[in-house]
Design an enzyme around this catalytic site. Structure first.
Site, PDB file in Angstrom:
ATOM      1  CG  ASN A  10      -1.463   1.460   1.348  1.00 22.26           C
ATOM      2  OD1 ASN A  10      -1.856   1.865   0.417  1.00 22.26           O
ATOM      3  ND2 ASN A  10      -2.443   1.754   2.884  1.00 22.26           N
ATOM      4  CE  LYS A  12       0.157   2.935   4.712  1.00 23.67           C
ATOM      5  NZ  LYS A  12       0.157   3.240   5.915  1.00 23.67           N
ATOM      6  CG  HIS A  95      -6.276   2.354   4.816  1.00 24.89           C
ATOM      7  ND1 HIS A  95      -5.071   2.835   6.125  1.00 24.89           N
ATOM      8  CD2 HIS A  95      -4.835   1.388   4.879  1.00 24.89           C
ATOM      9  CE1 HIS A  95      -3.841   2.732   6.287  1.00 24.89           C
ATOM     10  NE2 HIS A  95      -4.005   1.245   6.118  1.00 24.89           N
ATOM     11  CD  GLU A  97      -2.619   5.680   6.566  1.00 29.31           C
ATOM     12  OE1 GLU A  97      -2.561   5.893   5.246  1.00 29.31           O
ATOM     13  OE2 GLU A  97      -1.745   4.664   7.573  1.00 29.31           O
ATOM     14  CD  GLU A 167      -3.654  -2.022   7.398  1.00 29.18           C
ATOM     15  OE1 GLU A 167      -2.526  -2.286   7.264  1.00 29.18           O
ATOM     16  OE2 GLU A 167      -4.427  -1.112   7.051  1.00 29.18           O
ATOM     17  N   GLY A 173       2.220   2.604  10.588  1.00 29.76           N
ATOM     18  CA  GLY A 173       3.202   3.791  10.313  1.00 29.76           C
ATOM     19  C   GLY A 173       4.005   4.190  12.258  1.00 29.76           C
ATOM     20  CB  SER A 213       5.232  -1.820  11.700  1.00 29.14           C
ATOM     21  OG  SER A 213       4.871  -0.595  12.205  1.00 29.14           O
TER      22      SER A 213
END
Ligand code: PGA
Length: 251
Positions: A10, A12, A95, A97, A167, A173, A213
């Site tokens: 991904n 991003k 996701h 985010e 996730e 991250g 991660s």
């Protein structure tokens, strides 16, 4: 039942079209084991360049999001029809985010998922709890609610086109990874929830990726867990060498 490992990058909001093209060339050349699938998710504007590189290859092309409606007056949105014409075969939806920065709800994500399926795209549905929710002992319940909400109205036959990505938000991250055992526990619980919502055979077939991660140093142990069937990789997918070792984790 033997499930494939789906290793997805991904990207991003990283890489310009020319950089994305170069990374796609590298991913195309990456050796992978039998039963491993490779996928990349570039940003919308990089999709045409990447699609050209990947045409006819064994790398699946995904988008990172899409609009909940087909077309019309939706400034700044991207339609499933546009993605399909460019050769995109999957779309990542929900996701964290998107959920936490842009406020996407389960209902909104579900509308997108149904539209994607209606147009023949596969869906990678992301779920996962925040640190606060984990500490309150609610990790499973949060994931169950996101599964129920995200999959509402999707039938058992359509589940063949759905991948789940677990996730944990606190691991994305941040360099913090769920321990393989903690991740396995949530994956197993989610597979159980899918069995309850559909059937044991649907649950046994569904790919559940782990994300947060993932890196060359932890991928093999994560993948050795019974219910972990691949990885959704952010940071470590931006570097060809590290993504190559993730893809070839079983070598
Ligand atoms: P990360 O991102 O690997 O950089 O933690 C994973 C993701 O958000 O899909």
């Amino acid at each position: 039942m033997a499930r494939d490992y789906l290793m997805a990058g991904n990207w991003k909001m990283n890489k310009t079209p020319s950089e994305a093209k170069a990374l796609a060339e590298a991913v195309k050349a990456m050796p992978k084991g039998e039963g491993t699938r490779k996928m990349v998710a570039p940003s919308f504007v990089c999709i045409p360049a990447v699609a050209e590189v990947l045409a006819g290859s064994d790398v699946e092309l995904a988008a990172q999001n899409m609009s909940s409606v087909e077309d019309g007056a939706h400034t700044g949105e991207t339609s499933v029809l546009m993605l399909k014409e460019l050769g995109v075969s999957s779309v990542i939806l929900g996701h964290s985010e998107r959920r936490h920065i842009y406020g996407e709800s389960d209902e909104f994500i579900n509308a997108k998922a149904k539209l994607a399926l209606q147009h023949g795209l596969d869906v990678v549905l992301c779920i996962g709890e925040t640190l606060e929710e984990r500490e309150a002992g609610k990790a499973n319940d949060v994931c169950f609610a996101q599964l129920e909400g995200g999959l509402a109205g999707i039938d058992a036959a359509q589940m063949a086109k759905i991948v789940i990505a677990y996730e944990p938000v606190w691991a994305i991250g941040t360099g913090k990874t769920a321990t393989p055992a903690d991740a396995q526990a949530v994956h197993e619980a989610c597979r159980g929830k899918i069995a309850e919502l559909y059937s044991q055979s649907v649950a046994d077939a569904v790919i559940i990726q782990y994300g947060g991660s993932v890196k060359p140093g932890n991928v093999a142990e994560l993948m050795s867990q019974k219910d972990i069937d691949g990885a959704l990789v952010g940071g470590a997918s931006l570097d060809a060498e590290s993504f190559a070792s993730i893809v070839a984790f079983d070598k």
